[in-house]
Design a protein around this motif. Structure first.
Motif, PDB file in Angstrom:
ATOM      1  N   ALA A  98       0.828  -1.210   0.000  1.00  0.00           N
ATOM      2  CA  ALA A  98       0.000   0.000   0.000  1.00  0.00           C
ATOM      3  C   ALA A  98       0.862   1.260   0.000  1.00  0.00           C
ATOM      4  CB  ALA A  98      -0.931  -0.011   1.210  1.00  0.00           C
ATOM      5  N   ARG A  99       2.009   1.215   0.666  1.00  0.00           N
ATOM      6  CA  ARG A  99       2.916   2.366   0.633  1.00  0.00           C
ATOM      7  C   ARG A  99       3.449   2.592  -0.778  1.00  0.00           C
ATOM      8  NH1 ARG A  99       5.796   0.405   5.605  1.00  0.00           N
ATOM      9  NH2 ARG A  99       4.809   1.444   7.382  1.00  0.00           N
ATOM     10  N   GLU A 100       3.769   1.497  -1.453  1.00  0.00           N
ATOM     11  CA  GLU A 100       4.313   1.609  -2.803  1.00  0.00           C
ATOM     12  C   GLU A 100       3.273   2.177  -3.764  1.00  0.00           C
ATOM     13  OE1 GLU A 100       6.627   1.759  -6.012  1.00  0.00           O
ATOM     14  OE2 GLU A 100       7.285   1.444  -3.932  1.00  0.00           O
ATOM     15  N   ILE A 101       2.001   1.795  -3.617  1.00  0.00           N
ATOM     16  CA  ILE A 101       0.945   2.343  -4.468  1.00  0.00           C
ATOM     17  C   ILE A 101       0.853   3.853  -4.272  1.00  0.00           C
ATOM     18  CG2 ILE A 101      -1.540   2.369  -4.912  1.00  0.00           C
ATOM     19  CD1 ILE A 101      -1.593  -0.589  -4.111  1.00  0.00           C
ATOM     20  N   ALA A 102       0.831   4.288  -3.008  1.00  0.00           N
ATOM     21  CA  ALA A 102       0.763   5.727  -2.735  1.00  0.00           C
ATOM     22  C   ALA A 102       1.977   6.454  -3.310  1.00  0.00           C
ATOM     23  CB  ALA A 102       0.663   5.961  -1.228  1.00  0.00           C
ATOM     24  N   LYS A 103       3.143   5.856  -3.143  1.00  0.00           N
ATOM     25  CA  LYS A 103       4.380   6.503  -3.605  1.00  0.00           C
ATOM     26  C   LYS A 103       4.397   6.661  -5.112  1.00  0.00           C
ATOM     27  CE  LYS A 103       9.420   5.957  -3.482  1.00  0.00           C
ATOM     28  NZ  LYS A 103      10.539   5.094  -3.017  1.00  0.00           N
ATOM     29  N   ARG A 104       4.004   5.618  -5.854  1.00  0.00           N
ATOM     30  CA  ARG A 104       4.068   5.701  -7.316  1.00  0.00           C
ATOM     31  C   ARG A 104       3.044   6.683  -7.870  1.00  0.00           C
ATOM     32  NH1 ARG A 104       1.084   0.147  -8.104  1.00  0.00           N
ATOM     33  NH2 ARG A 104      -0.915   0.905  -8.920  1.00  0.00           N
ATOM     34  N   GLN A 105       2.038   7.034  -7.055  1.00  0.00           N
ATOM     35  CA  GLN A 105       1.047   8.009  -7.485  1.00  0.00           C
ATOM     36  C   GLN A 105       1.320   9.403  -6.927  1.00  0.00           C
ATOM     37  OE1 GLN A 105      -2.669   6.201  -6.343  1.00  0.00           O
ATOM     38  NE2 GLN A 105      -2.594   4.672  -7.976  1.00  0.00           N
ATOM     39  N   GLY A 106       2.426   9.536  -6.191  1.00  0.00           N
ATOM     40  CA  GLY A 106       2.823  10.854  -5.700  1.00  0.00           C
ATOM     41  C   GLY A 106       2.167  11.290  -4.410  1.00  0.00           C
ATOM     42  N   PHE A 107       1.699  10.317  -3.594  1.00  0.00           N
ATOM     43  CA  PHE A 107       1.026  10.649  -2.346  1.00  0.00           C
ATOM     44  C   PHE A 107       1.818  10.129  -1.148  1.00  0.00           C
ATOM     45  CE2 PHE A 107      -2.510   9.995  -5.462  1.00  0.00           C
ATOM     46  CZ  PHE A 107      -2.881  11.327  -5.575  1.00  0.00           C
ATOM     47  N   LYS A 108       1.455  10.633   0.003  1.00  0.00           N
ATOM     48  CA  LYS A 108       2.039  10.174   1.256  1.00  0.00           C
ATOM     49  C   LYS A 108       1.247   8.973   1.793  1.00  0.00           C
ATOM     50  CE  LYS A 108       3.307  14.907   2.636  1.00  0.00           C
ATOM     51  NZ  LYS A 108       3.087  15.960   3.680  1.00  0.00           N
ATOM     52  N   GLY A 109       1.796   8.350   2.809  1.00  0.00           N
ATOM     53  CA  GLY A 109       1.056   7.322   3.540  1.00  0.00           C
ATOM     54  C   GLY A 109       0.831   6.051   2.751  1.00  0.00           C
ATOM     55  N   VAL A 110      -0.341   5.460   2.953  1.00  0.00           N
ATOM     56  CA  VAL A 110      -0.682   4.192   2.312  1.00  0.00           C
ATOM     57  C   VAL A 110      -1.983   4.352   1.534  1.00  0.00           C
ATOM     58  CG1 VAL A 110       0.503   2.712   3.983  1.00  0.00           C
ATOM     59  CG2 VAL A 110      -1.861   3.383   4.408  1.00  0.00           C
ATOM     60  N   ARG A 111      -1.988   3.847   0.310  1.00  0.00           N
ATOM     61  CA  ARG A 111      -3.233   3.804  -0.460  1.00  0.00           C
ATOM     62  C   ARG A 111      -3.649   2.337  -0.570  1.00  0.00           C
ATOM     63  NH1 ARG A 111      -5.282   6.786  -6.017  1.00  0.00           N
ATOM     64  NH2 ARG A 111      -7.397   5.935  -5.894  1.00  0.00           N
ATOM     65  N   TRP A 112      -4.751   2.024   0.091  1.00  0.00           N
ATOM     66  CA  TRP A 112      -5.218   0.645   0.109  1.00  0.00           C
ATOM     67  C   TRP A 112      -5.791   0.265  -1.250  1.00  0.00           C
ATOM     68  CZ3 TRP A 112      -2.964  -1.266   4.019  1.00  0.00           C
ATOM     69  CH2 TRP A 112      -2.834  -0.538   5.206  1.00  0.00           C
ATOM     70  N   MET A 113      -5.370  -0.897  -1.705  1.00  0.00           N
ATOM     71  CA  MET A 113      -5.837  -1.411  -2.987  1.00  0.00           C
ATOM     72  C   MET A 113      -7.331  -1.719  -2.932  1.00  0.00           C
ATOM     73  SD  MET A 113      -4.203  -3.436  -0.738  1.00  0.00           S
ATOM     74  CE  MET A 113      -2.513  -3.229  -1.224  1.00  0.00           C
ATOM     75  N   LYS A 114      -7.961  -1.904  -4.072  1.00  0.00           N
ATOM     76  CA  LYS A 114      -9.393  -2.182  -4.111  1.00  0.00           C
ATOM     77  C   LYS A 114      -9.640  -3.678  -4.223  1.00  0.00           C
ATOM     78  CE  LYS A 114     -13.569  -2.542  -6.398  1.00  0.00           C
ATOM     79  NZ  LYS A 114     -14.173  -3.840  -6.791  1.00  0.00           N
ATOM     80  N   MET A 115      -9.230  -4.288  -5.325  1.00  0.00           N
ATOM     81  CA  MET A 115      -9.457  -5.718  -5.586  1.00  0.00           C
ATOM     82  C   MET A 115      -8.130  -6.435  -5.468  1.00  0.00           C
ATOM     83  SD  MET A 115     -11.117  -7.279  -9.050  1.00  0.00           S
ATOM     84  CE  MET A 115     -10.677  -8.877  -9.708  1.00  0.00           C
ATOM     85  N   THR A 116      -8.081  -7.438  -4.573  1.00  0.00           N
ATOM     86  CA  THR A 116      -6.780  -8.023  -4.280  1.00  0.00           C
ATOM     87  C   THR A 116      -6.924  -9.443  -3.757  1.00  0.00           C
ATOM     88  OG1 THR A 116      -4.684  -7.614  -3.133  1.00  0.00           O
ATOM     89  CG2 THR A 116      -6.695  -7.052  -1.945  1.00  0.00           C
ATOM     90  N   ASP A 117      -5.811  -9.986  -3.281  1.00  0.00           N
ATOM     91  CA  ASP A 117      -5.721 -11.349  -2.768  1.00  0.00           C
ATOM     92  C   ASP A 117      -4.847 -11.313  -1.517  1.00  0.00           C
ATOM     93  OD1 ASP A 117      -2.772 -12.055  -3.542  1.00  0.00           O
ATOM     94  OD2 ASP A 117      -3.615 -11.215  -5.374  1.00  0.00           O
ATOM     95  N   PRO A 118      -4.557 -12.450  -0.882  1.00  0.00           N
ATOM     96  CA  PRO A 118      -3.789 -12.395   0.371  1.00  0.00           C
ATOM     97  C   PRO A 118      -2.447 -11.684   0.274  1.00  0.00           C
ATOM     98  CG  PRO A 118      -4.819 -14.539   0.172  1.00  0.00           C
ATOM     99  CD  PRO A 118      -5.084 -13.818  -1.128  1.00  0.00           C
TER     100      PRO A 118
END
Length: 712
Positions: free
Chosen positions: A409-429
Motif C-alpha cells: 500500500a505504501r508503494e501504491i501511494a508513492k508511485r502516485q505521488g502521495f504520502k502514507g498508504v493507499r489501500w488497494m481495491k481488488m486483491t488477494d492475500p
C-alpha cells in the motif's frame, strides 16, 4: 391504598416482563432453514469463517454439476489459492498507465486496459491468483432418483441433518465442520448395501464468477495416494500444474474413517491420476472426517465425527449466547417475521464465510466471484456488523491482514505521488493490486480501516481500548496521511476538493468527477477520527489535517437536492446518475451528519431517491444504506420499507443468502449491511437517546434486543 398497591404490583410485573432475557435459542432455532426439494438455490453451509463446506439436499456434495448455476457446492478456504503458469513472465508494472488529474504530478494506476485494448499483464493479474475449490465429497447417486427430502440446518449447533430415500433405501446424513480446523465430518446411516462415498477434485477454471470447477482437465490436475496411515486413514496429495506425483504439492487431504468398513472401488476407465475416488460403504453406519491443509503434519491429532460435532455444538452455542440478538416475536407488523429470518440467517452466514484471516470475497467461501478475490471497499459492509453485534474478535481477526500488506500500500501511494498508504481495491492475500478500469480509481475503501478500528475501540473495555489504540495507531495515521495528501487545494475557492476518482456510485468517470458527496463526508469523518486517535495517544492534533477538515468543499446541491457529484448537474436527465449505488445517502447514514451536510436537503434527496431511482439497477447493500439514511433523518417507516423493498437484489433465499442475479446468486455485503442497519435501528447512534430509533413508534414494532452497540 389498595388501588395504589395494585398499581405498584402491576408496574413491577410489567418491569419484570420487560427485564426478562430473550430466549436466544428459541429465536435462533425458529429460523432454521428447512429444505424439502433439490432446490439449487437452497444449498446449506457449515464452516468456521476461514473454511466452508456447502452441501446439496443429500447433506454432502453429491451433485456439483446440478448445483453449479445455483448456490454452488464449494469447499473453500482462506489459504487455498492458485495461479496459472505465467510463460510470458508478466510483471505487475506492465499493467500501469500514467494519468494526470491536475494535482501537479503524474499518477500511475494499475488498469484493466492499456492504450485502449486488452493487455496481457492486466488480464493475467486480474485472473491470478484465484481461489481454489479444494474438493467435492459426495454420495454416488442419481439426482433424479432422490425422494422424500427432509433437510434442516440447526443454526444453534451448526449441524446439518439430511434425510431422503433413494431407490427405496433410507438415508440419514449428518454434516458438521470443526470450528478451528479446515475439517468436515459426516455420519451416514442407510440400509443401502451399495452406497458409495465419492471424493472428486476439480482443476480451477480461473473464470470471473463460477463454481471454480473444471471437471475435464486431467493433465495438470494430479491426486496421488500418500498411503494409508494410522487408524484407517488415507492421505491424498494434490498437485496442480505438475507432471507427476513427485511434484510439489499444492495441498493435502486426509480422510479418517472412524466407523464402518470401506473399500476402494476400481471403476472401468479410471484415469491413472486418481482425481475421482469411490469407496463402497456396506455397513449400516459410516462416519469419517476429511481435513484439508497446506502442509503435511504427521503429529496432527485425528478426530472422530463425534468429537467434531461436539466442538461445533460448543462453538455455535457460545457464538449465539455471547453476541447480540434481536427478537421480533412481539411485533405485529406482518413483515417482522421475514425481517427476523433475514437477520438470524445473516448472522450465521457471515460467521461461516467472513471470519477468516483475510477480508472476505463478495460470495464468501461459497463460490468464486471476481476470480475469488476480495474487495476492500466492501470490507466495511461485511465486517462492521461484527463489532456492533458483540463479536469484535472476528472483525479484528480479518482487520489484522492490513498489517501484512502495508509495504504494498505504501508503494501504491508513492508511485502516485502521495504520502502514507493507499489501500488497494481488488486483491488477494498478497495484497497485489488487481488491474481494473474502475477499481483502481476508487477511494472510498481508504477510510475503512479508520472506521473499523474505531468500532473495535468502542467495543472494548478500558484495557482493551488501550491495546486497540496502540495496535492500530500507525495504520490510522498512515491511512490519514494519504487522505490528506490526496485532497487537492483549490486556491481560487479556498477549499479542498476530491477529484480524479471514481466514487462509490461507479457509473461516474474518474476524469470527470469532482467532489462526490459520500467521499467528501467520509474524508471529513475519518480525518476527524484520526485526530481523535492522535489525542487519545497523547499527540497533538495535526494542523494540516485540521485545515483540510475545515476547508473541505460542501456537498453540491441543485434544486434542494444533493447531486451525485459537483460535476454532475444533469442528475435528473442522465441514467448514469440515477443508477447503481445511491451513494449520496451514505453521507448521512453510514456516517453521522458532518458540517457539510444539510439534513433538510438530505431529506429531500431521500424522498427523491425513493420515488425516482432505478431500483432494478441496485445492489444488496443499497437497501440497508437507504434504511440507515432514513433512520438518522427520523423517518423509521422509510427505514423499514427500504429494508424490505420487494426488488430482485433485495431477495433473501431460503438459506439466507442475498440473491442479486443469475451471476451473483449470493452477495454477502447485502447480509452485512442488513445487520449493520438493524443494529443501528435498535441501538441508535451517537447522540441518539430514543429506544429503537429506527423502528416506527406505532405499537407494531415491539423489537427486543440485547448486546448491540450504536454506530458513531
Amino acid at each position: 391504598m389498595t388501588r395504589h398497591i395494585l398499581l405498584f404490583l402491576l408496574s413491577c410485573v410489567i418491569l419484570h416482563t420487560w427485564a426478562q432475557p430473550i430466549d436466544r435459542e428459541a429465536v435462533v432455532r425458529r429460523n432454521n432453514p428447512h429444505v424439502t426439494t433439490l432446490d439449487t438455490l437452497a444449498s446449506l453451509t457449515v464452516g468456521n469463517g476461514g473454511f466452508a463446506f456447502t452441501v446439496d439436499a443429500t447433506g454432502l456434495q453429491s451433485f456439483p454439476l446440478t448445483y453449479s448455476n445455483g448456490v454452488p457446492l464449494g469447499t473453500m478456504s482462506d489459504w487455498g489459492w492458485h495461479s496459472f503458469p505465467n510463460p510470458e513472465q508478466y510483471r505487475p508494472e506492465e499493467a500501469l498507465k500514467a494519468y494526470d488529474f491536475g494535482r501537479g504530478h503524474t499518477e500511475f494506476y494499475s488498469t484493466q486496459f492499456k492504450d485502449g485494448r486488452p493487455h496481457g499483464a492486466s488480464e493475467w493479474y486480474r485472473q491470478n491468483p484465484h481461489r481454489l475449490h479444494l474438493g467435492a465429497i459426495g454420495l454416488n447417486l442419481e439426482p433424479g432418483e432422490v425422494r422424500d427430502i427432509d433437510q434442516t440446518l440447526d443454526l444453534w449447533t451448526g449441524v446439518i441433518d439430511s434425510r431422503f430415500t433413494y431407490r427405496g433405501h433410507h438415508y440419514h446424513v449428518t454434516t458438521v465442520c470443526h470450528p478451528e480446523r479446515d475439517l468436515v465430518a459426516t455420519r451416514i446411516e442407510s440400509d443401502d448395501p451399495d452406497k458409495q462415498v465419492t471424493f472428486k477434485f476439480p482443476y480451477p477454471t480461473g473464470k470471473h464468477s463460477d463454481d471454480a470447477c473444471d471437471w475435464n482437465e486431467w493433465e495438470r490436475n494430479i491426486t496421488s495416494f500418500e498411503g494409508m496411515g494410522k487408524a484407517c486413514t488415507d492421505t491424498l496429495k494434490r498437485i496442480l500444474d505438475g507432471k507427476s506425483r513427485f511434484d510439489k504439492a499444492a495441498y493435502y487431504v486426509t480422510i479418517h474413517w472412524n466407523q464402518g468398513h470401506h473399500n476402494y472401488v476400481k471403476r472401468e476407465g479410471d484415469h491413472p491420476l486418481w482425481n475421482e475416488q469411490y469407496f463402497s460403504c456396506p455397513d449400516q453406519v459410516t462416519s469419517f472426517t476429511c481435513e484439508f491443509y497446506e502442509q503435511k503434519d504427521p503429529d496432527r491429532r485425528l478426530l472422530t465425527f463425534d468429537e467434531v460435532k461436539e466442538a461445533s455444538i460448543q462453538y455455535w452455542q457460545r457464538y449465539w449466547k455471547e453476541g447480540g440478538i434481536v427478537d421480533f416475536s412481539a411485533c405485529t407488523d406482518e413483515r417482522a417475521r421475514e425481517l427476523e429470518r433475514r437477520v438470524v440467517l445473516s448472522q450465521y452466514i457471515l460467521a461461516v464465510n467472513d471470519g477468516g484471516d483475510t477480508p472476505p470475497q463478495e460470495t464468501g467461501l461459497t463460490y468464486n466471484s471476481w476470480f475469488g478475490k476480495f474487495h476492500l471497499e466492501m470490507i466495511w459492509w461485511h465486517q462492521a456488523q461484527f463489532a456492533l453485534w458483540g463479536h469484535p474478535e472476528i472483525l479484528e481477526h480479518s482487520l489484522d491482514w492490513y498489517f501484512t500488506v502495508i509495504p504494498v500500500a505504501r508503494e501504491i501511494a508513492k508511485r502516485q505521488g502521495f504520502k502514507g498508504v493507499r489501500w488497494m481495491k481488488m486483491t488477494d492475500p498478497s495484497g497485489t493490486e488487481a488491474p481494473s478500469k474502475v477499481g483502481s480509481f476508487l477511494i472510498w475503501q481508504q477510510p475503512h480501516p479508520i472506521y473499523l478500528a474505531e468500532l473495535l475501540y468502542r467495543a472494548s473495555d478500558d484495557t482493551g481500548k488501550a491495546r486497540i489504540l496502540a495496535k492500530y495507531k500507525d495504520i490510522v495515521a498512515e491511512t490519514a496521511d494519504f487522505m490528506a495528501s490526496y485532497a487537492t487545494y483549490d486556491k481560487k475557492g479556498n477549499r479542498y476538493v476530491l477529484k480524479g476518482c471514481i466514487p462509490a456510485q461507479e457509473t461516474l468517470r474518474a476524469d470527470e468527477t469532482v467532489n462526490p458527496p459520500f467521499e467528501l463526508s467520509y474524508w471529513h469523518f475519518a480525518l476527524d477520527l484520526a485526530q481523535q486517535w492522535r489525542e487519545r495517544n497523547g499527540q497533538s492534533r495535526s494542523e494540516e489535517w485540521d485545515s483540510i477538515i475545515n476547508l473541505l468543499s460542501p456537498l453540491a446541491a441543485k434544486d434542494s437536492l444533493y447531486l451525485a457529484a459537483e460535476t454532475a448537474p444533469q442528475t435528473y436527465e442522465d441514467v448514469r446518475f440515477t443508477s447503481d449505488h445511491m451513494a449520496v445517502l451514505g453521507a448521512v447514514g453510514i456516517l453521522p451528519a458532518t458540517p457539510q451536510a444539510d439534513n433538510d436537503i438530505m431529506r429531500n434527496t431521500l424522498h427523491w431517491v425513493l420515488n425516482n431511482w432505478n431500483w432494478d439497477k441496485t445492489w444488496g447493500w443499497d437497501f440497508p444504506m437507504t434504511a440507515m439514511n432514513a433512520a438518522r433523518l427520523g423517518e423509521p417507516e422509510n427505514a423499514i420499507n427500504a429494508l424490505l423493498t420487494p426488488q430482485r437484489t433485495n431477495t433473501y433465499l431460503p438459506n439466507g443468502h442475498n440473491f442479486q442475479d443469475n451471476r451473483l446468486r449470493c452477495y454477502l455485503p447485502g447480509n452485512g449491511g442488513l445487520l449493520t442497519a438493524v443494529a443501528m435501528m435498535c441501538a441508535g447512534w451517537d447522540g441518539e437517546t430514543r429506544h429503537n430509533p429506527g423502528f416506527p413508534d406505532n405499537g407494531a414494532w415491539d423489537v427486543k434486543w440485547e448486546g448491540l452497540l450504536p454506530l458513531p
